[in-house]
Each structure stands twice: as structure tokens, then as C-alpha cells.
Scaffold this active site. Structure first.
Site, mmCIF file in Angstrom:
data_model
loop_
_atom_site.group_PDB
_atom_site.id
_atom_site.type_symbol
_atom_site.label_atom_id
_atom_site.label_comp_id
_atom_site.label_asym_id
_atom_site.label_seq_id
_atom_site.Cartn_x
_atom_site.Cartn_y
_atom_site.Cartn_z
ATOM 1 N N GLU A 122 0.821 -1.212 0.000
ATOM 2 C CA GLU A 122 0.000 0.000 0.000
ATOM 3 C C GLU A 122 0.853 1.260 0.000
ATOM 4 O O GLU A 122 0.629 2.177 -0.784
ATOM 5 C CB GLU A 122 -0.938 0.015 1.217
ATOM 6 C CG GLU A 122 -1.704 1.329 1.289
ATOM 7 C CD GLU A 122 -2.806 1.362 2.334
ATOM 8 O OE1 GLU A 122 -2.780 0.555 3.286
ATOM 9 O OE2 GLU A 122 -3.700 2.220 2.190
ATOM 10 N N ASP B 91 -0.628 -4.981 3.156
ATOM 11 C CA ASP B 91 -1.187 -3.771 3.762
ATOM 12 C C ASP B 91 -0.614 -3.732 5.178
ATOM 13 O O ASP B 91 -0.979 -4.550 6.038
ATOM 14 C CB ASP B 91 -2.718 -3.825 3.788
ATOM 15 C CG ASP B 91 -3.306 -2.471 4.209
ATOM 16 O OD1 ASP B 91 -2.563 -1.673 4.807
ATOM 17 O OD2 ASP B 91 -4.489 -2.233 3.925
ATOM 18 N N ILE C 23 -0.924 -1.590 7.655
ATOM 19 C CA ILE C 23 -1.964 -1.339 8.663
ATOM 20 C C ILE C 23 -3.275 -1.150 7.903
ATOM 21 O O ILE C 23 -3.507 -0.097 7.288
ATOM 22 C CB ILE C 23 -1.672 -0.090 9.529
ATOM 23 C CG1 ILE C 23 -0.333 -0.223 10.257
ATOM 24 C CG2 ILE C 23 -2.812 0.127 10.538
ATOM 25 C CD1 ILE C 23 0.049 0.962 11.144
ATOM 26 N N ASP C 24 -4.103 -2.166 7.915
ATOM 27 C CA ASP C 24 -5.426 -2.015 7.305
ATOM 28 C C ASP C 24 -6.355 -1.513 8.405
ATOM 29 O O ASP C 24 -6.467 -2.150 9.464
ATOM 30 C CB ASP C 24 -5.924 -3.343 6.722
ATOM 31 C CG ASP C 24 -7.211 -3.124 5.952
ATOM 32 O OD1 ASP C 24 -7.195 -2.302 5.022
ATOM 33 O OD2 ASP C 24 -8.234 -3.734 6.312
ATOM 34 N N THR D 236 -6.228 2.186 8.899
ATOM 35 C CA THR D 236 -5.362 3.266 9.399
ATOM 36 C C THR D 236 -6.182 4.321 10.158
ATOM 37 O O THR D 236 -5.719 4.861 11.165
ATOM 38 C CB THR D 236 -4.581 3.909 8.229
ATOM 39 O OG1 THR D 236 -3.786 2.890 7.622
ATOM 40 C CG2 THR D 236 -3.672 5.026 8.705
ATOM 41 N N ASP E 88 -6.006 -4.572 0.465
ATOM 42 C CA ASP E 88 -7.033 -4.617 1.515
ATOM 43 C C ASP E 88 -7.734 -5.977 1.559
ATOM 44 O O ASP E 88 -8.230 -6.380 2.614
ATOM 45 C CB ASP E 88 -8.116 -3.548 1.270
ATOM 46 C CG ASP E 88 -7.599 -2.124 1.367
ATOM 47 O OD1 ASP E 88 -6.847 -1.843 2.312
ATOM 48 O OD2 ASP E 88 -7.949 -1.294 0.511
#
Ligand code: LIP
Length: 274
Positions: free
Chosen positions: A71, A91, A93-94, A96, A220
Site C-alpha cells: 500500500e 497492507d 496497517i489495514d 489506518t 485490503d
């Protein structure tokens, strides 16, 4: 690719997410610098970037011929190339926005695709200490225990997850609000926990019966799609066709029947492919 190689990749990534999870937790509890990307509600922090750097660096050291889609690399201008080579889709930190606000649905999401088919999916929420994982053909697990979706076939008895996303473009918002409005009339409830990866895990473990979203990216949903399918769920394009990981949308349901009831209700929103 042999089973032994897949096993090595799986073990490596499981070890790696637990290390990366410590960095996410450090950021979750502490101060962070928040910036915006595509819009005022599309957030990023130094922890998203740091965690992605750690993951790619370590995986590159272990598997130097593998490719990466991340990402934050994409946000910094690296073109998304999804080819036949083993490709890690990351990802860091999915969720955020959740991370910024201290809402505990945040997850590291990592998938490994070979010849464009996802063979490993790992989603780790370090704040709640929830580890979801799957290897293609071997079932789905939560903290090492097998999980199954609810198998629900009736929309009227369902709990459905859906999101507003980060676009504030009027046409996109209207379609998304219309979709949630049309679904709420027919179901027990709607949930919006702010993370595509966690939503897919909710369907996988049976706490939601369906999840749909437009405007998300391959990082994601690549891992969550495999975890949900390995738990018995059905995934497709919300228009009813086959799922395309570059197409920026997903409908995931606890049964194919449920997808057949949800898809015709939705106003479809097109985003440019990843
Ligand atoms: C988020 C998704 C979420 C969506 C947000 C955002 P991020 O990913 O998981 O489902 O509604 O707009 O795209 O940006 O936190 O990795």
C-alpha cells in the site's frame, strides 16, 4: 511450487507478522504523525510506512526473487504490477483511520500470490491479538483453531458489514449510502468496523454473514478473500461476476445464495483498477 516451499513461506510470514505487530502496537498506544494521501479522509502515519519497510525488507532477504505490492509503496509512486511471479501483497496497517483514532480494528494483511492465485493469507490484529490465517486448500484458522463461516442463506436473518470508505466524491458517497440504506431495510443489522481485512475475517469466523465494499485495493482484500473462502465463504465481484483482485471491490457471503440476494440490490460503483 511444492508444499514444502509453501510451508516455508507460511512459517516465515507468521513469524514476521508477530514482530511487525509489536511496531503496530507501539504506534497504537503512542503519538504518531498523521498525513493524508488521496483525500482528507485517506490517512497515513509513519507507522504504516515503517511496518511496510520492515515486512518487505525481511521477505526480500529471505526470498530475493519474489515481487511485492505494498500500500505505502504504491502511495509513494511504485506501479502495481501483478504478474505470475510469487508476489507478496501487503497492507501494513489495514484500518489506518482506526489506528489514528485508537479504535482497535487494525490489522497487518499479507497475501502471497503465485501465478496470480493467492496461496497464503495472513491477517494479524496485534491490538486484540487475533491471528487469522489460511493456506490454499488447508482451511482457515483463528489463533491456530479452525474457523467456519455461518453458512447463512437468508438475507433477512443476516448481519452485514459494509463501509463508507475514504472517498468523499459526491457520486461515490451517494451510491455507498444508497447501498447501506437498501440493505438495512432487509437485514438484522449493518456493521462498519473500518477494515476490509477484518470484515472478511468476521465473515470467515461467522460473526458477520456478508461484507461488501467498493473502492478498496488489492492489499485490503487479497489475504481476507482467501481466509474467507477457506472458511467456506463465497466471494465474487459485487455485480455477481468472478472476483478480480485488481477491480477494487468485493462481495463476500456465507453462502452463494446470499450473494444472489445482495448483488441485485447494489448500485455498482466503478473505480479505476489497481
Ligand atoms: C481501509 C479499508 C476500509 C476502507 C477504508 C480504507 P486502509 O484501508 O480497509 O475497508 O473502508 O477506506 O481503504 O487505507 O486503512 O489500509
Amino acid at each position: 511450487m511444492t508444499d514444502k516451499e509453501i510451508e516455508l513461506y507460511y512459517r516465515t510470514v507468521l513469524h514476521l507478522v508477530s514482530t511487525a505487530g509489536k511496531v503496530v502496537n507501539e504506534g497504537f498506544l503512542g503519538k504518531k504523525r498523521v498525513e493524508t494521501k488521496a483525500g482528507a479522509a485517506d490517512l497515513v502515519t509513519e507507522f504504516d510506512q515503517r511496518v511496510e519497510e520492515i515486512l518487505i525488507k525481511k521477505l526480500q532477504e529471505e526470498f530475493p526473487t519474489h515481487k511485492f505490492i505494498g500500500e505505502e509503496s504504491a502511495a509513494s509512486g511504485v506501479k502495481t504490477t501483478f504478474g505470475d511471479d510469487p508476489t507478496w501483497i501487503i497492507d501494513p496497517i489495514d484500518g489506518t483511520t482506526n489506528f489514528v483514532h485508537g479504535f482497535p480494528f487494525v490489522a497487518i494483511s499479507i497475501a502471497l500470490a503465485i501465478k496470480k492465485q493467492v496461496v497464503i493469507g495472513v491477517i494479524f490484529n496485534p491490538v486484540l491479538d487475533l491471528l487469522y490465517s489460511a493456506v490454499h486448500g488447508k482451511g482457515a484458522f483463528k489463533n491456530g483453531r479452525p474457523i467456519k463461516c455461518s453458512g447463512q442463506t437468508e438475507l433477512g436473518l443476516s448481519q452485514v458489514a459494509g463501509e463508507y470508505g475514504s472517498s468523499r466524491e459526491p457520486d461515490v458517497l451517494s451510491a455507498k449510502c444508497k447501498n447501506l440504506r437498501v440493505i438495512i431495510e432487509k437485514v438484522h443489522s449493518i456493521r462498519a468496523i473500518g477494515s476490509a481485512a477484518m470484515n472478511l475475517c468476521m465473515v470467515a469466523e461467522g460473526s458477520c454473514d456478508a461484507y461488501f465494499e467498493y473502492g478498496i485495493h488489492i492489499w485490503d482484500y487479497a489475504a481476507g478473500d482467501l481466509i474467507a473462502r477457506e472458511a467456506g465463504a463465497y466471494t465474487c465481484d459485487p455485480s455477481g461476476g468472478p472476483l478480480n483482485l485488481l477491480h477494487r471491490c468485493i462481495l463476500c457471503t456465507a453462502s452463494k445464495e446470499l450473494a444472489g440476494q445482495i448483488s441485485p440490490l447494489l448500485t455498482h460503483v466503478d473505480f479505476p483498477d489497481d
